[in-house]
Design a protein around this motif. Structure first.
Motif, mmCIF file in Angstrom:
data_model
loop_
_atom_site.group_PDB
_atom_site.id
_atom_site.type_symbol
_atom_site.label_atom_id
_atom_site.label_comp_id
_atom_site.label_asym_id
_atom_site.label_seq_id
_atom_site.Cartn_x
_atom_site.Cartn_y
_atom_site.Cartn_z
ATOM 1 N N ALA A 52 -23.701 -72.955 102.219
ATOM 2 C CA ALA A 52 -24.704 -73.228 101.314
ATOM 3 C C ALA A 52 -24.479 -74.173 100.389
ATOM 4 C CB ALA A 52 -24.786 -71.787 100.535
ATOM 5 N N VAL A 53 -23.138 -74.702 100.223
ATOM 6 C CA VAL A 53 -22.642 -75.733 99.612
ATOM 7 C C VAL A 53 -23.477 -77.135 99.899
ATOM 8 C CG1 VAL A 53 -20.942 -77.184 98.750
ATOM 9 C CG2 VAL A 53 -20.424 -74.841 99.302
ATOM 10 N N VAL A 74 -21.119 -66.384 105.175
ATOM 11 C CA VAL A 74 -22.029 -67.621 104.630
ATOM 12 C C VAL A 74 -20.850 -68.213 103.765
ATOM 13 C CG1 VAL A 74 -23.967 -68.318 103.080
ATOM 14 C CG2 VAL A 74 -24.314 -66.590 104.925
ATOM 15 N N CYS A 75 -20.904 -69.513 103.749
ATOM 16 C CA CYS A 75 -19.976 -70.444 103.039
ATOM 17 C C CYS A 75 -20.529 -70.631 101.516
ATOM 18 C CB CYS A 75 -19.539 -71.731 103.362
ATOM 19 S SG CYS A 75 -18.544 -72.733 102.450
ATOM 20 N N LYS A 112 -8.481 -75.541 93.739
ATOM 21 C CA LYS A 112 -9.867 -75.379 92.983
ATOM 22 C C LYS A 112 -10.923 -74.881 94.061
ATOM 23 C CE LYS A 112 -9.372 -79.696 90.414
ATOM 24 N NZ LYS A 112 -9.859 -80.841 90.532
ATOM 25 N N ILE A 113 -12.009 -74.086 93.415
ATOM 26 C CA ILE A 113 -13.124 -73.960 94.202
ATOM 27 C C ILE A 113 -14.242 -74.960 93.941
ATOM 28 C CG2 ILE A 113 -15.128 -72.264 94.504
ATOM 29 C CD1 ILE A 113 -12.232 -70.929 95.345
ATOM 30 N N LEU A 114 -14.520 -75.760 95.053
ATOM 31 C CA LEU A 114 -15.690 -76.522 94.734
ATOM 32 C C LEU A 114 -17.153 -75.998 95.178
ATOM 33 C CD1 LEU A 114 -14.218 -79.890 96.558
ATOM 34 C CD2 LEU A 114 -14.042 -79.142 94.160
ATOM 35 N N ARG A 130 -11.333 -75.734 102.499
ATOM 36 C CA ARG A 130 -11.710 -74.592 103.500
ATOM 37 C C ARG A 130 -12.794 -73.591 102.841
ATOM 38 N NH1 ARG A 130 -9.207 -77.150 105.905
ATOM 39 N NH2 ARG A 130 -6.886 -77.209 106.442
ATOM 40 N N PRO A 131 -13.474 -73.087 103.677
ATOM 41 C CA PRO A 131 -14.736 -72.181 103.215
ATOM 42 C C PRO A 131 -14.064 -70.912 102.609
ATOM 43 C CG PRO A 131 -14.416 -72.012 105.681
ATOM 44 C CD PRO A 131 -13.282 -73.125 105.158
ATOM 45 N N VAL A 132 -15.022 -70.697 101.587
ATOM 46 C CA VAL A 132 -15.014 -69.317 100.711
ATOM 47 C C VAL A 132 -16.341 -68.737 101.406
ATOM 48 C CG1 VAL A 132 -15.190 -68.397 98.606
ATOM 49 C CG2 VAL A 132 -14.092 -70.418 98.948
ATOM 50 N N TYR A 133 -15.965 -67.633 102.100
ATOM 51 C CA TYR A 133 -17.263 -66.849 102.765
ATOM 52 C C TYR A 133 -17.617 -65.603 102.014
ATOM 53 C CZ TYR A 133 -16.834 -69.646 106.914
ATOM 54 O OH TYR A 133 -16.849 -70.752 108.019
ATOM 55 N N ARG A 134 -19.127 -65.528 101.744
ATOM 56 C CA ARG A 134 -19.572 -64.100 101.472
ATOM 57 C C ARG A 134 -19.950 -63.576 102.868
ATOM 58 N NH1 ARG A 134 -24.182 -64.047 97.349
ATOM 59 N NH2 ARG A 134 -25.001 -62.222 98.053
#
Ligand code: GDP
Ligand code: IMO
Ligand code: MG
Length: 422
Positions: free
Chosen positions: A309-310, A340-341, A349-351, A365-369
């Motif tokens: 999604a980014v 889902v990223c 940090k979170i971009l 690295r992906p942050v997933y939901r």
């Protein structure tokens, strides 16, 4: 006028969506790229793969233009047209080739192959069709254009030979293949004769279609993150695959565009090298095992990963997307959990926006939901309400995450496996 373009790294299903939309169109323009594209259309079990000819050619009432922003390999275009004729698709009087389009010649293919070899492990993974070198010659103002195919052969061959000679001189120093002019020239001479009746002033033709109120689709090739300016540079193609390229490539002004349909997969794929934060070998294994995700142009297995999604949110903004056309939902049918990223973890940090430099991507690295899967087939769905509730929830969440409304949904390769949201 509507632009239809890819929001990921190409192969989103543009050909299929274009074909469905072309049912109500008068014209389809192809604005950029060359035969690096492979657009698949399946009609009643018959499969067509279009490379340079707009997908609208498969609808008999539609006229098509290969516009000036495209690059054209004349020999390959002739063989594509002949392939269509062999299958009963008429092109004379319906297909038009802008004189403004630049030509892809044998030396461009040789440079493409040679520079990839030289890059070694850092190669881009191009399609080997000579696209980058042809656009490089255009930018260096030494290219030949399709209109020159109409020149008397002695003059055209002189212009081509002059460039081949320069190429062969450089090739000796750079270790590229040199070109043996005789065989290639013969093929180009035949192609130039064949293509002459298709030539036109692409801009005048486009303006005439606009001013007579025709229903026009602009068919994007490649995808947003392969765009030379907005993609994951240098792992990109050499044209402008974003909405701006639809204008510069055709000569149609931005004010004429009313609608931008962003085509995207319910997951992500990429062919060739370059960053891919959500790449996932298990998903790739699953999709390849189903016989899916092999390149339409080169047959290479596509790299596969989860929906990002980014990236897509960036693509929605870059292109001014007015609606999404989400394809390949059925690829996720068997999964119990679907990540889902929603952000990139990067140096603590979170971009929420993708990084600029290719080297920075390695640190993301992906942050997933995680979404629950629906674990039932969607391929028979013909309306939004036919979809399982969990599939609808997944799609609605993606739409919110990327900030664009759902328009078209696709649950299979066939024309009939397409419907509108709501
Ligand atoms: P394009 O380059 O964007 O036109 O896409 P390609 O044709 O290269 O790749 C898309 C692939 O997905 C093709 O094989 C299509 O037939 C197929 N396809 C498109 N939409 C769907 C869908 O909703 N489900 C399935 N199973 N296949 C699809
Ligand atoms: P469609 O229109 C997917 C990729 C190549 C490579 C990079 C540069 O079918 O979506 P190039 O030959 O253009 O210099 O290669 O771009 N690429 C595509 N990937 N779909 C395409 O087109 C592509 N056209 C080029 O794999 O990574
Ligand atoms: Mg393709």
């Amino acid at each position: 006028m509507t632009v239809v373009l890819g929001l990921q790294w190409g192969d989103e299903g543009k050909g299929k969506i274009l074909d469905v939309m072309a049912g109500e169109a008068d014209w389809v323009f192809r604005a950029q790229g060359g035969n690096n594209a492979g657009h698949t259309v399946e009609i009643g079990g018959e499969k067509y793969v279009l490379h340079l000819v707009p997908s609208g050619i498969l609808r008999s009432g539609v006229s098509c233009l290969i516009a000036g922003g495209a690059v054209v390999d004349p020999v390959s275009l002739v063989s594509e047209i002949q392939g269509l004729h062999d299958r009963g698709v008429r092109t004379r009087g319906r297909l038009h080739l802008a004189a403004q389009a630049h030509l892809v010649l044998p030396q461009h293919r040789a440079v493409d192959r040679g520079s990839e070899k030289k890059r070694g492990r850092g190669k881009i993974g191009t399609t080997g069709r000579g696209i980058g070198p042809a656009y490089a010659d255009k930018a260096a103002r030494v290219g030949l254009r399709a209109g020159e195919l109409a020149l008397p052969w002695p003059e055209l061959s002189r212009r081509i030979l002059e460039r081949i000679r320069i190429h062969n001189h450089a090739a000796r120093h750079l270790g590229w293949e040199s070109i043996a002019p005789s065989a290639d020239l013969r093929e180009i001479q035949t192609a130039s004769r064949f293509l002459r009746p298709y030539l036109c002033d692409g801009v005048a033709l486009a303006h005439q279609a606009v001013h007579t109120g025709k229903n026009i689709l602009i068919e994007g090739a490649q995808g947003t993150f392969l765009d030379i300016d907005h993609g994951t540079y240098p792992y990109v193609t050499s044209s402008h695959c974003t909405a701006g390229g639809a204008c510069t490539g055709t000569g149609v002004p931005p004010t004429a565009i009313r609608r931008v349909v962003g085509v995207l997969k319910a997951y992500t794929t990429r062919v060739g090298s370059g960053p891919f934060v959500t790449e996932d070998g298990t998903l790739g294994h699953l999709l390849h095992g189903m016989g899916r995700e092999f390149g339409s142009t080169t047959g290479r297995a596509r790299r596969c990963g989860w929906f990002d999604a980014v990236l897509v949110r960036r693509a929605v903004r870059l292109n001014g997307v007015t609606e999404l056309a989400m394809t390949n939902l059925d690829g996720l049918d068997g999964l119990e959990k679907i990540p889902v990223c929603v952000g990139y973890r990067w140096r603590g940090k979170i971009l929420r926006e993708p990084p600029v430099e290719a080297s920075e991507w390695d640190w993301c690295r992906p942050v997933y939901r995680i979404f629950p899967g629906w674990c039932e087939p969607t391929t028979e769905a013909r309306r939004w309400r036919d979809l399982p509730a969990k599939a609808r929830a997944y799609l609605s969440a993606l739409s919110r995450l990327v900030d664009a409304p759902l328009g078209i949904l696709s649950v299979g390769a066939g024309r009939e496996q397409t419907f509108r949201h709501g």
